[in-house]
Design an enzyme around this catalytic site. Structure first.
Site, PDB file in Angstrom:
ATOM      1  N   HIS A   1       0.812  -1.213   0.000  1.00 35.68           N
ATOM      2  CA  HIS A   1       0.000   0.000   0.000  1.00 35.68           C
ATOM      3  C   HIS A   1       0.844   1.261   0.000  1.00 35.68           C
ATOM      4  CE1 HIS A   1      -3.187  -2.887   0.431  1.00 35.68           C
ATOM      5  NE2 HIS A   1      -3.887  -1.976  -0.182  1.00 35.68           N
TER       6      HIS A   1
ATOM      7  N   GLU B   1     -10.777 -11.263  -6.421  1.00 33.22           N
ATOM      8  CA  GLU B   1      -9.347 -11.167  -6.075  1.00 33.22           C
ATOM      9  C   GLU B   1      -8.836 -12.432  -5.408  1.00 33.22           C
ATOM     10  OE1 GLU B   1      -8.708  -7.749  -3.517  1.00 33.22           O
ATOM     11  OE2 GLU B   1     -10.554  -8.083  -2.439  1.00 33.22           O
TER      12      GLU B   1
ATOM     13  N   ASP C   1      -4.291  -8.637  -5.228  1.00 36.08           N
ATOM     14  CA  ASP C   1      -4.483  -9.866  -4.453  1.00 36.08           C
ATOM     15  C   ASP C   1      -4.633 -11.073  -5.358  1.00 36.08           C
ATOM     16  OD1 ASP C   1      -4.321  -9.366  -1.644  1.00 36.08           O
ATOM     17  OD2 ASP C   1      -6.006  -8.009  -1.909  1.00 36.08           O
TER      18      ASP C   1
ATOM     19  N   CYS D   1      -9.311  -2.861 -11.083  1.00 32.17           N
ATOM     20  CA  CYS D   1      -8.906  -1.793 -10.157  1.00 32.17           C
ATOM     21  C   CYS D   1      -7.572  -2.079  -9.480  1.00 32.17           C
ATOM     22  CB  CYS D   1      -9.984  -1.540  -9.119  1.00 32.17           C
ATOM     23  SG  CYS D   1     -10.231  -2.899  -7.979  1.00 32.17           S
TER      24      CYS D   1
END
Ligand code: PEP
Ligand code: MG
Length: 763
Positions: free
Chosen positions: A371, A612, A636, A683
């Site tokens: 992240h 995911e 993921d 995304c």
């Protein structure tokens, strides 16, 4: 030491630990190597122990430390990459155990070293993360091979010493002053966010991790000493109070507190710290080195009781450090051009730096899909991660360059390197200026296909950036980032305010709020989860379903926030089976009915499921029947399909969303969406990669959600590549076997079409 039996001593794990601990306490690489050979020579009772270091660029081996051979040869004896027995060990990366080395065909007699008396030879490669650092050599007089046990011990020793040698070598590079001939000196990591950043390193340290506290020079040493002494007094007072409150408690506890007070008042720690401050070092670093020095003296003691005292000293040191930081206030002064550096930087660390000063991020840990990387891309700053153990203490306030295209860190660059990077940075700025014209354009291919460009967002701080990125809406709003910046779960009313702000800012453009996706690499400070396998554990929708009080509060807040706007969509993360989907939808229905019963005028938002997890890929068609849209979370999905931890730098090279298996999975989900006439958004980070975007276009993707900084680049690519061309590329890619081949094919394609600047630095 001569050893008549020719047998080396059998060593315990503890002896091994001590050798490593002593070597680790050395001040620099040369001292470390010297300590290593001396201790191994003494502990194993061999006649000779030497270490040859390999030069990464030339491949040559230099005798760098020895006991038993002539000392004058250290630094002088340099062997070619393939020369002699050392060259043989190095090239084969295998131990070599010979009873009589002078008869070996690869033996090379070198008068300088004086090894004619030694017959038996054991050479073991020192390897760190697949790279040869050098060769450890043991020799003795007898013409008899070393035993299998000796070999395995030497191998164990070499593996343990390798990381310390690597670290010390790195430190030597980092502290070396800039030299013109050092043009090529850099440290390799992973390119986590593109761009070039030139600036001053600001090392973030954690109070609990003393070893991360950087060295810093101060002029007002009196003020530093006063602050330090106040911290010492405060801890002495704490200890007294604790001892008093433990009156009548077990004697061991009183004993421990007594031992702490003694260490603190013995003045050894205090005097050593004050002396270092006097030399111009700030108090935290002075305390750190005093603690380490004192603790180390106990670490190496044979007596287990005394050995434990090292731990007490460190604990005490941490207490003083805590107090010191309280006194100092902990505010960081960020230079005009700051490059944030840390062991494991978090997205929150980045947003604490004023955006006009932040030029880049360097993190020892993390990959391109952590992240931290995602937020760096949103902020448009370069990030380099996975550099391994950096000498953080020495990096603070040095001039550094972050090359976010190639994943490199340059420390103390010389004039030539700095000039070259200033040029690249200028060209990058020119590219960004050119790309601005795409901000307000739609992404339409030359053959007329429209691709909706959406933005990924989640931080209050990045809202203006997301808003001005030229997106047609928010494709992924990571609500957990809002939760991460609080110190408790936000209330329903607080959440309503936050969500409404986003909806209002984007209105009438849609905003897709993903419900809380914590766990894995996204812990909440106030909701700690301890698991040995966090990515396979309690995360995403699993937590929400187990905590309806948290989940329903969030759903109520989201529905209430959208009242009057009607531009909110909801997205459920980490769904691994249809039962989770049903349950999540049931909670939503319940909340919706409750709110209606309260008299609120609400539209039910569209709901989507994230794909995911591999099981979701195989059930995509089924999911599509129950929801309004699908969204592929390729970060993921790649992690789970390839069994590669998205945050683990050791396996980061294996993490590639262009892997043929991931491509097949994405293509399958897009087709499932088409079949059920449900929109599919991509995304994950892959959508913001210009090379991958070509393949997604070929697969028929119509909605890409990417970080703000990537929107103009992807729009530029889409306006120039026809859907037909993208389909041809996709079919070529699907015939290929490896992600590397696919990437190369796409890079060549982009380069040939004039888009090279999107995938490498420079025009
Ligand atoms: C993903 O996994 O691809 C995704 C978009 O979600 P996150 O990166 O927040 O896990
Ligand atoms: Mg995810």
């Amino acid at each position: 030491m001569s050893n008549d039996s020719g047998r080396v001593k059998r060593l315990s794990l503890r002896a091994l630990g001590q050798i490593v601990a002593e070597a680790n306490a050395a001040k620099d690489l040369d001292e470390m190597l010297r300590v290593m050979v001396e201790r191994i020579h003494q502990a194993m009772g061999v006649d000779v122990c030497s270490i040859y270091l390999a030069d990464a660029q030339s491949g040559r081996h230099t005798l760098s430390a020895t006991v038993g051979l002539r000392k004058e040869a250290v630094g002088q004896l340099v062997l070619g990459p393939q020369e002699g027995l050392i060259g043989l060990v190095a090239s084969q990366m295998q131990p070599l155990n010979i009873g009589d080395c002078s008869h070996h065909p690869r033996f090379k007699y070198i008068p300088l070293v004086g090894e004619e008396d030694f017959n038996a030879f054991l050479g073991v490669p020192i390897i760190f993360q697949g790279t040869l650092l050098g060769v450890l050599v043991l020799q003795h007089r007898q013409s008899r091979r070393f035993t299998e046990e000796d070999v395995s011990f030497a191998v164990t020793l070499a593996t343990q010493l390798a990381s310390h040698i690597a670290f010390a070598k790195l430190t030597k590079t980092v502290v070396a002053p800039p030299a013109e001939e050092n043009e090529g000196q850099w440290l390799d990591g992973i390119a986590a966010a593109p761009g070039i950043g030139i600036g001053t390193a600001v090392v973030l340290y954690q109070l609990t991790e003393m070893h991360t506290i950087p060295d810093r020079v101060v002029t007002d040493t009196e003020a530093e000493k006063a602050a330090f002494m106040r911290a010492v007094s405060a801890v002495a007072r704490d200890l007294r109070e604790l001892a008093e409150s433990h009156d009548g408690q077990p004697p061991q506890q009183r004993e421990l507190l007594g031992a702490y007070s003694m260490i603190l008042t013995s003045n050894e720690l205090v005097d050593a710290t004050l002396a270092t401050i006097d030399k111009g070092t700030w108090a935290p670093a002075a305390l750190r080195s005093a603690v380490e020095e004192l603790a180390h003296r106990f670490d190496v003691m044979e007596d287990p009781y005394l050995c434990e005292r090292g731990r007490d000293i460190r604990d005490l040191g941490r207490r003083v450090m805590d107090r010191l930081m309280e006194i100092a206030g902990g505010d960081v002064a960020y230079p005009q051009e700051t490059i944030l550096v840390g062991e494991d930087l978090s997205p929150i660390d980045l947003i604490k730096v004023p955006t006009d000063r932040l030029r880049g991020a360097i993190s020892e840990r993390g990959s391109a899909f952590s992240h931290l990387a995602i937020v760096a891309r949103t902020l448009g700053i370069p990030a380099v991660t996975a550099l391994g153990d950096l000498p953080l203490m020495q990096l603070d306030r040095r001039e550094i360059i972050a090359d976010g295209y190639r994943g490199r860190l340059y420390v103390n660059p010389n004039v030539t390197v700095r000039k070259e990077f200033r040029r690249l940075a200028r060209e990058e700025q020119e590219l960004n200026d050119f790309l601005k014209e795409f901000r307000d354009k739609q992404a339409i291919t030359p053959d007329g296909e429209h691709v909706a460009m959406l933005v990924n967002a989640g931080l209050a701080e990045d809202l203006p950036i997301a808003l001005n990125a030229g997106a047609e809406g928010v494709g992924l709003y990571r609500t957990e980032l809002l939760f991460m910046t609080q110190d408790r779960f936000p209330t329903e009313d607080q959440q309503v305010v936050l969500y409404r702000r986003v909806l209002q800012a984007f209105h009438p453009r849609p905003v897709t709020f993903r419900t809380l996706d914590i766990g894995g690499d996204k812990p909440l400070p106030y909701f700690p989860i301890y698991e040995s396998n966090p990515f396979l554990g309690w995360r995403g929708i699993r937590i929400s379903l187990d905590h309806p009080e948290i989940f329903e509060t969030q759903l109520r807040a989201l529905l209430r926030a959208s009242e009057g706007f009607a531009n909110a969509k909801l997205l459920i993360p980490m769904v691994s089976g249809v039962a989770e989907l049903y349950q999540a939808l049931t909670h939503l229905d319940k909340v919706y009915e409750e709110l209606q019963a309260e008299g609120r005028q609400l539209d039910k938002p569209a709901v989507g499921a994230m794909i995911e997890v591999p099981s979701a890929v195989y059930q995509a068609e089924l999911f599509a029947r129950h929801v309004d849209f699908l969204s592929i979370g390729t970060n993921d999905l790649t992690q789970y399909l390839l069994a590669v931890d998205r945050d683990n730098e050791r396996v980061a090279k294996l993490f590639d969303a262009l892997h043929p298996a991931v491509l097949q999975a994405m293509f399958h989900v897009i087709r499932c969406g088409e079949q059920r006439q449900k929109p599919v958004t991509i995304c994950g980070e892959v959508a913001g990669d210009p090379a991958a975007a070509l393949l997604l276009l070929g697969m028929g993707a119509r909605n890409l959600s990417v970080n703000a900084g990537e929107i103009p680049k992807i729009k530029w690519v889409i306006t120039k590549f026809s859907r037909t061309r993208a389909q041809q590329l996709l079919h070529r890619a699907l015939d290929m076997e490896s992600p590397a081949a696919i990437r190369e094919m796409l890079r060549n394609e982009l380069e040939a079409a004039g888009f090279g600047a999107l995938v490498r630095p420079g025009k």
